[in-house]
Design an enzyme around this catalytic site. Structure first.
Site, PDB file in Angstrom:
ATOM      1  N   ARG A  86       0.859  -1.193   0.000  1.00  0.00           N
ATOM      2  CA  ARG A  86       0.000   0.000   0.000  1.00  0.00           C
ATOM      3  C   ARG A  86       0.888   1.233   0.000  1.00  0.00           C
ATOM      4  O   ARG A  86       1.760   1.381   0.857  1.00  0.00           O
ATOM      5  CB  ARG A  86      -0.904   0.004   1.226  1.00  0.00           C
ATOM      6  CG  ARG A  86      -1.675   1.303   1.443  1.00  0.00           C
ATOM      7  CD  ARG A  86      -2.592   1.170   2.648  1.00  0.00           C
ATOM      8  NE  ARG A  86      -3.250   2.422   3.003  1.00  0.00           N
ATOM      9  CZ  ARG A  86      -2.931   3.163   4.069  1.00  0.00           C
ATOM     10  NH1 ARG A  86      -1.943   2.776   4.886  1.00  0.00           N
ATOM     11  NH2 ARG A  86      -3.587   4.279   4.321  1.00  0.00           N
ATOM     12  N   ARG A 137     -10.068  18.216   9.183  1.00  0.00           N
ATOM     13  CA  ARG A 137      -9.126  18.334  10.298  1.00  0.00           C
ATOM     14  C   ARG A 137      -9.155  19.724  10.913  1.00  0.00           C
ATOM     15  O   ARG A 137      -9.543  20.698  10.266  1.00  0.00           O
ATOM     16  CB  ARG A 137      -7.697  18.032   9.829  1.00  0.00           C
ATOM     17  CG  ARG A 137      -7.505  16.650   9.225  1.00  0.00           C
ATOM     18  CD  ARG A 137      -6.077  16.469   8.730  1.00  0.00           C
ATOM     19  NE  ARG A 137      -5.902  15.196   8.067  1.00  0.00           N
ATOM     20  CZ  ARG A 137      -5.666  14.037   8.690  1.00  0.00           C
ATOM     21  NH1 ARG A 137      -5.555  14.028  10.000  1.00  0.00           N
ATOM     22  NH2 ARG A 137      -5.543  12.916   8.011  1.00  0.00           N
ATOM     23  N   LYS A 187     -13.135   2.896   0.436  1.00  0.00           N
ATOM     24  CA  LYS A 187     -12.868   2.819   1.876  1.00  0.00           C
ATOM     25  C   LYS A 187     -14.155   3.174   2.618  1.00  0.00           C
ATOM     26  O   LYS A 187     -14.629   4.294   2.553  1.00  0.00           O
ATOM     27  CB  LYS A 187     -11.728   3.765   2.242  1.00  0.00           C
ATOM     28  CG  LYS A 187     -10.416   3.387   1.565  1.00  0.00           C
ATOM     29  CD  LYS A 187      -9.357   4.462   1.707  1.00  0.00           C
ATOM     30  CE  LYS A 187      -8.873   4.606   3.137  1.00  0.00           C
ATOM     31  NZ  LYS A 187      -7.744   5.572   3.206  1.00  0.00           N
ATOM     32  N   THR A 220      -6.929  -1.196   9.849  1.00  0.00           N
ATOM     33  CA  THR A 220      -6.810  -0.295  10.990  1.00  0.00           C
ATOM     34  C   THR A 220      -6.491  -1.023  12.301  1.00  0.00           C
ATOM     35  O   THR A 220      -7.293  -1.802  12.806  1.00  0.00           O
ATOM     36  CB  THR A 220      -8.081   0.573  11.204  1.00  0.00           C
ATOM     37  OG1 THR A 220      -8.532   1.080   9.945  1.00  0.00           O
ATOM     38  CG2 THR A 220      -7.771   1.736  12.126  1.00  0.00           C
TER      39      THR A 220
END
Length: 483
Positions: free
Chosen positions: A39, A80, A226, A286
């Protein structure tokens, strides 16, 4: 490169590249430890670095006689906060704290912090709960005044620069594909990535848009969605996203924050089951072995987490910081491989009722399903699928079985694509210049040469009567090696 003849690992390992994997000889160690796909995380580093890493991985895989796929993971929207003057603050429970576009990008303090996600004030209302830093900090919205979101700290703690923001229950409107992602897709096309992953899809239309942008850039990769928004796991949206994708990644960080930790295990099982039913690839990601960033052995909880994902039927288990920045990337891969192998010995990983009550729509699907039924009820050592696109091998991989499927193909892109298919092993095989009757004997000879079968073994062979036609598999044979 054929693994242990007695028990080849079926679940695939996807490992993230980073500074730790740049160490001399580390890529070789990772490949030899059982790496299937790398990845490349476009959230960090430059395009030049990513292109060079992909080139080097493919070079070393070829030198070691292995096939390693490449997955490019786009950064996605940056939902964020900005930065603090001192790098971080400690928020006490109950205090007031603001998320405010009028605060400078570097000027956050105990009273508030700026936003990289500028549209937040227009998307939240009084009573909403915002979860920062993967849910470690919980804020409740008291009121919104212009560009300022005034909050009360419900769960405090240390909050540092650039931490992510989630809205409990979902609903933030950030586009799945950003301008930076569009630029990075061009770099992914230079890499000729086998898989392209993108963040926060809200609908099948987002998946289609990602595929369109990739194709326009000259990249015909498999698209990985995702799953990390609360909206994405609602019915019928989840099924629509999976159908539009080639693979889905259960991104348990953001998804767990948005739907709640307690809901996550059942949702993971649901996504894996639905993906397999729809003939798509499921990646579980994760914090699978996060303590191994520093430690040489996993915790018992991590062992159970990986094993349960394997028993649930995931195609792939993913490593992030464990390999990108960890102390010993190859040891993590070895440990994960051992856990997968043991989990695959459980009976429930070898039985299947996949599509047993359905009528098949295509010849190649009928051949694939028939082959797996025979394999699971007859003493067969291996399945050899002569394939152009890899679709027959994918269909076979949806049936739980302990029997290896060798995807034999002359096409390098097909071999790299099947590196994520559970229980499928890519093998180079060219039929150029062969008479039709010579193809199967030569396939068997190649399996023998690689150590996959030996005299006396029974092998199921699938192929197309007319070579070179995508989806043209229409022949099923049972061959005894050596006769």
């Amino acid at each position: 490169m054929i693994k242990d003849r007695k028990s080849p690992r079926r679940t695939k390992i996807l490992a993230t590249l980073g500074p730790a994997t740049d160490a001399p000889g580390m890529i070789d160690k990772m490949i030899l430890a059982g790496l299937d796909v790398v990845r490349i995380n476009f959230s960090h580093g430059s395009a030049v670095e990513h292109i060079e890493r992909a080139r080097y991985v493919r070079e070393r895989a070829k030198a070691l006689g292995s096939e390693v796929g490449v997955l490019v993971d786009l950064q996605g929207p940056k939902i964020r906060i900005s930065r603090f003057k001192e790098g971080s603050v400690f928020l006490e429970d109950g205090v007031a704290f603001a998320l405010d576009n009028s605060i400078g990008r570097l000027d956050g303090d105990m009273s508030g912090v700026g936003l990289d996600y500028k549209t937040l004030p227009g998307e939240v209302k009084t009573g909403n709960r915002l979860l920062l830093d993967d849910g470690r900090i919980v804020l409740e919205v008291v009121r919104v005044i212009g560009e300022r979101v005034e909050c009360k700290v419900i769960v405090g703690g240390k909050l540092s620069n650039n931490k992510g923001i989630n809205l409990l229950g979902g609903g933030l409107s950030a586009a799945a594909i950003t301008e930076k992602d569009k630029e990075d897709i061009v770099s992914a096309a230079q890499i000729q990535a086998d898989y392209l992953a993108f963040s926060f899809p809200r609908s099948a239309e987002d998946v289609n848009e990602c595929r369109r942008l990739a194709n326009e850039a000259g990249l015909y990769a498999c698209i990985v969605s995702k799953i990390e928004r609360a909206e994405a796991v609602q019915d019928p949206t989840l099924e629509e996203i999976i159908r539009a994708s080639d693979a889905v990644m259960i991104a348990r960080g953001d998804l767990g924050v948005e739907i709640g930790d307690a809901q996550l295990p059942a949702m993971q099982k649901k996504i894996i089951k639905m993906s397999r039913h729809l003939n798509k690839i499921a990646i579980t990601a994760t914090q699978m072995m996060e303590t191994m960033i520093d430690n040489a052995i996993p915790t018992r909880a991590e062992v159970f987490d990986v094993a349960n994902a394997v028993i649930d039927g995931t195609d792939v288990v993913m490593l992030s910081g464990e390999t990108a920045t960890g102390k010993h990337p190859h040891i993590v891969i070895e440990a994960m491989g051992r856990i997968c192998l043991e989990a695959e010995k459980q009976r429930e990983t070898r039985i299947s009722t996949h599509r047993i009550d359905q009528v098949f729509q295509a010849t190649d699907e009928s051949i694939a399903m028939g082959a797996m039924y025979i394999a699971n009820h007859f003493n067969v050592r291996a399945i050899a699928a002569l394939t152009e696109s890899g679709s027959t091998a994918l269909l076979m991989s949806r049936i739980s079985s302990g029997i290896p499927v060798y995807a034999m193909t002359p096409h390098a892109k097909t071999r790299q694509k099947v590196t994520l298919y559970r229980g499928v092993y890519p093998m180079a095989f060219s039929y150029e210049g062969m008479e039709s009757d010579d193809v199967v004997p030569n396939m068997i000879n190649e399996l023998k040469r690689k150590g996959a079968v030996q005299d006396g073994d029974k092998v199921l062979v699938t192929r197309g009567k007319h070579r070179g036609i995508m989806g043209g598999t229409n022949v099923l044979l049972i061959v005894e090696v050596g006769k």
